[in-house]
Design an enzyme around this catalytic site. Structure first.
Site, PDB file in Angstrom:
ATOM      1  N   HIS A  15       0.836  -1.209   0.000  1.00 31.01           N
ATOM      2  CA  HIS A  15       0.000   0.000   0.000  1.00 31.01           C
ATOM      3  C   HIS A  15       0.871   1.260   0.000  1.00 31.01           C
ATOM      4  O   HIS A  15       0.419   2.330   0.407  1.00 31.01           O
ATOM      5  CB  HIS A  15      -0.957   0.026   1.197  1.00 31.01           C
ATOM      6  CG  HIS A  15      -1.664  -1.264   1.430  1.00 31.01           C
ATOM      7  ND1 HIS A  15      -2.813  -1.612   0.761  1.00 31.01           N
ATOM      8  CD2 HIS A  15      -1.364  -2.313   2.237  1.00 31.01           C
ATOM      9  CE1 HIS A  15      -3.206  -2.814   1.164  1.00 31.01           C
ATOM     10  NE2 HIS A  15      -2.339  -3.266   2.048  1.00 31.01           N
ATOM     11  N   SER A  32      15.851  19.789 -15.458  1.00 28.34           N
ATOM     12  CA  SER A  32      14.793  20.793 -15.502  1.00 28.34           C
ATOM     13  C   SER A  32      15.356  22.090 -16.051  1.00 28.34           C
ATOM     14  O   SER A  32      16.473  22.485 -15.705  1.00 28.34           O
ATOM     15  CB  SER A  32      14.212  21.028 -14.097  1.00 28.34           C
ATOM     16  OG  SER A  32      13.377  22.169 -14.074  1.00 28.34           O
TER      17      SER A  32
END
Length: 511
Positions: free
Chosen positions: A186, A316
């Site tokens: 999870h 970036s």
């Protein structure tokens, strides 16, 4: 109208003001023949796919195969007694790749029929053989049979690439079989596993894909020579009712095309369910790659594992420090496209009327090629990733140390009981200390100090000297290292044996 105010009241007489973007809006469209960059090109080919997969779906491969199929048909018909001469066969053989694409385009524009356009173009350079080209055949003789050849050859290009990815990941799993790492269920911290064992989960999926691609390739058959509605009536007429010669013709052409079997029954086309099977296994491969690369992206965020990042690579344009998992993101992006393509053959197969309908053609030109091109790209990219994965053991160990104290509570209880303690008393002591430690982590943002609390509590003095061994991460990984070794030896390495001669070479991405 009716005295309404001008649309542009600020301009004299309500005239439209001049837009600063107007010049760009009316830019003349360059001639595509003069400037190839003025025409849309699929990025699957222009940016990403390998040259060999691009050629597999090229017009030169397609129409060259058509001519070879016409040659196979003529050779087989001649061997079974039809009046076809050696001279005609030699003329066809000499012009297999002498394709006048300009003439073919002009013929198709006039005839609105691609196969007949190429029959005429082939006949133009083979005047002696012109009368027997395409003898007894229908368009799907060249169209469908070529598609099956291209699909088979596409699988043969993908399978070694997939095997190389599995091999690289197997080496990675073996090298890190013993390296403990925090497991996640999870996406919450769970029991420890090892870096190598987690990689084996990826490999297992890819091995299933390897088997599926091999099966799909091996299940492909040739359409063969079946005629306009699949009854072989035209060939039965050519051979004056001799059924055995018609069957032998089908067998001979199938063999010449490199297939062991042809489909015994077809309509005008082979069943479009074949396309479903082909794209289903490719879509399944896409799902595997998406899962693997998603895991890598998540691990990159945790700074535990990173894909290759080159010296001059920019992550970036705005944030110079970033190391974005660009390769894994590309794989996920293209894998989603690959998974959706299976919807095309599903719908196409469902709406084919009786012996054939032509609403499959344009759709198949797109989806079949794009599926193989996309699969080719993601496998090449994943190979590049798997050849350069970087592991940061100290980061992994730090995260383990943050979570391990709570995982060790059961081991501590068992050790205390063996030292003569009461299980229930020990459980209550640990419950209180663990909640205190959790408060430090959650409310104060501090490190997990549960073990320090155990060391400071006299109740646990009988096991204080054993705490380090009780907290050894390798004691929490179960049989993970042994599972890795057995899995690689008994399942993975044997599956790669057929591809040993094609295991060499590293992938360098151009973009």
């Amino acid at each position: 109208i009716g005295g309404a105010p001008a649309l542009y009241p600020a301009a004299a007489g309500g005239a439209r003001p001049r837009s600063p973007f107007r010049r760009a809006a009316v830019m003349a469209t360059p001639c595509a023949e003069e400037d190839p960059l003025a025409r849309y090109r699929s990025p699957l080919v222009s940016r990403y796919a390998s040259a060999e997969m691009g050629f597999n779906f090229s017009e030169r491969k397609k129409f060259g195969t058509w001519r070879r199929l016409w040659l196979y048909l003529a050779q087989a018909e001649k061997s079974l007694g039809l009046p076809i001469t050696d001279e005609q066969i030699k003329e066809m053989e000499a012009n297999l790749d002498n394709i006048d694409f300009k003439m073919a385009a002009e013929e198709e524009k006039k005839l609105r029929h691609d196969v007949m356009a190429h029959v005429h173009t082939f006949a133009h350079c083979c005047p002696k053989a012109a009368a027997i080209i395409h003898l007894g055949a229908t368009s799907c003789y060249v169209g469908d049979n070529t598609d099956l050849i291209v699909l088979r050859d596409g699988f043969n290009l993908l399978l070694p690439k997939l095997a190389r990815v599995i091999s690289r990941l197997a080496d990675f799993a073996e090298a890190h079989a013993d390296l403990p790492t925090l497991g996640f269920t999870h996406y919450q911290p769970a029991q420890l596993t090892t870096v190598g064992k987690r990689c084996c989960l990826w490999i297992q999926d890819l091995c299933m894909d390897l088997q599926n691609l091999e099966r799909a390739r091996d299940d492909l058959r040739f359409r063969g020579v079946k005629g306009t509605t699949g009854t072989q009536a035209s060939f039965l007429q050519l051979f004056e009712g001799d059924h055995s010669k018609v069957e032998e013709l089908d067998r001979l052409v199938t063999e010449k095309a490199g297939f062991k079997r042809s489909y015994m029954v077809t309509g005008q086309t082979y069943s479009r369910k074949v396309d479903i099977e082909v794209l289903s296994v490719l879509a399944s491969l896409g799902a595997s790659v998406h899962k693997i690369c998603t895991d890598i992206r998540l691990l990159a965020n945790l700074k535990e594992i990173e894909e290759p990042f080159e010296k001059d690579q920019i992550g970036s344009s705005a944030m110079p420090y970033k190391r974005n998992p660009m390769r894994s993101e590309r794989c996920c992006s293209l894998a989603r496209h690959l998974m959706t393509l299976v919807l095309d053959p599903l719908q196409t197969a469902s709406v084919q009327w009786f012996e054939r309908t032509l609403d499959d053609s344009a759709n198949r030109r797109v989806c079949l090629a794009e599926a193989f091109l996309t699969a080719d790209i993601i496998l090449s990219t994943l190979q590049n990733i798997s050849e350069g994965l970087v592991v940061y053991p100290k980061v992994i160990d730090r995260r383990i140390r943050q979570e391990l104290p709570f995982m060790a509570t059961e081991n501590i209880i068992m050790a205390m009981v063996k030292a003569g303690g009461n299980r229930q008393d020990c459980h209550e002591k640990i419950r209180v200390l663990s909640q205190q430690a959790a408060a430090v982590v959650k409310q104060e943002g501090g490190d997990n100090d549960f073990i320090a609390r155990v060391r400071a509590d006299p109740y646990f003095s009988p096991i204080h000297k054993h705490l380090d061994s009780l907290l050894d991460p390798s004691s929490f990984t179960g049989r993970a290292p042994q599972q890795v070794a057995k899995f690689l030896k008994e399942e993975v390495r044997p599956a790669l044996i057929p591809y040993q001669s094609k295991m060499g070479g590293k992938i360098e991405l151009t973009l």
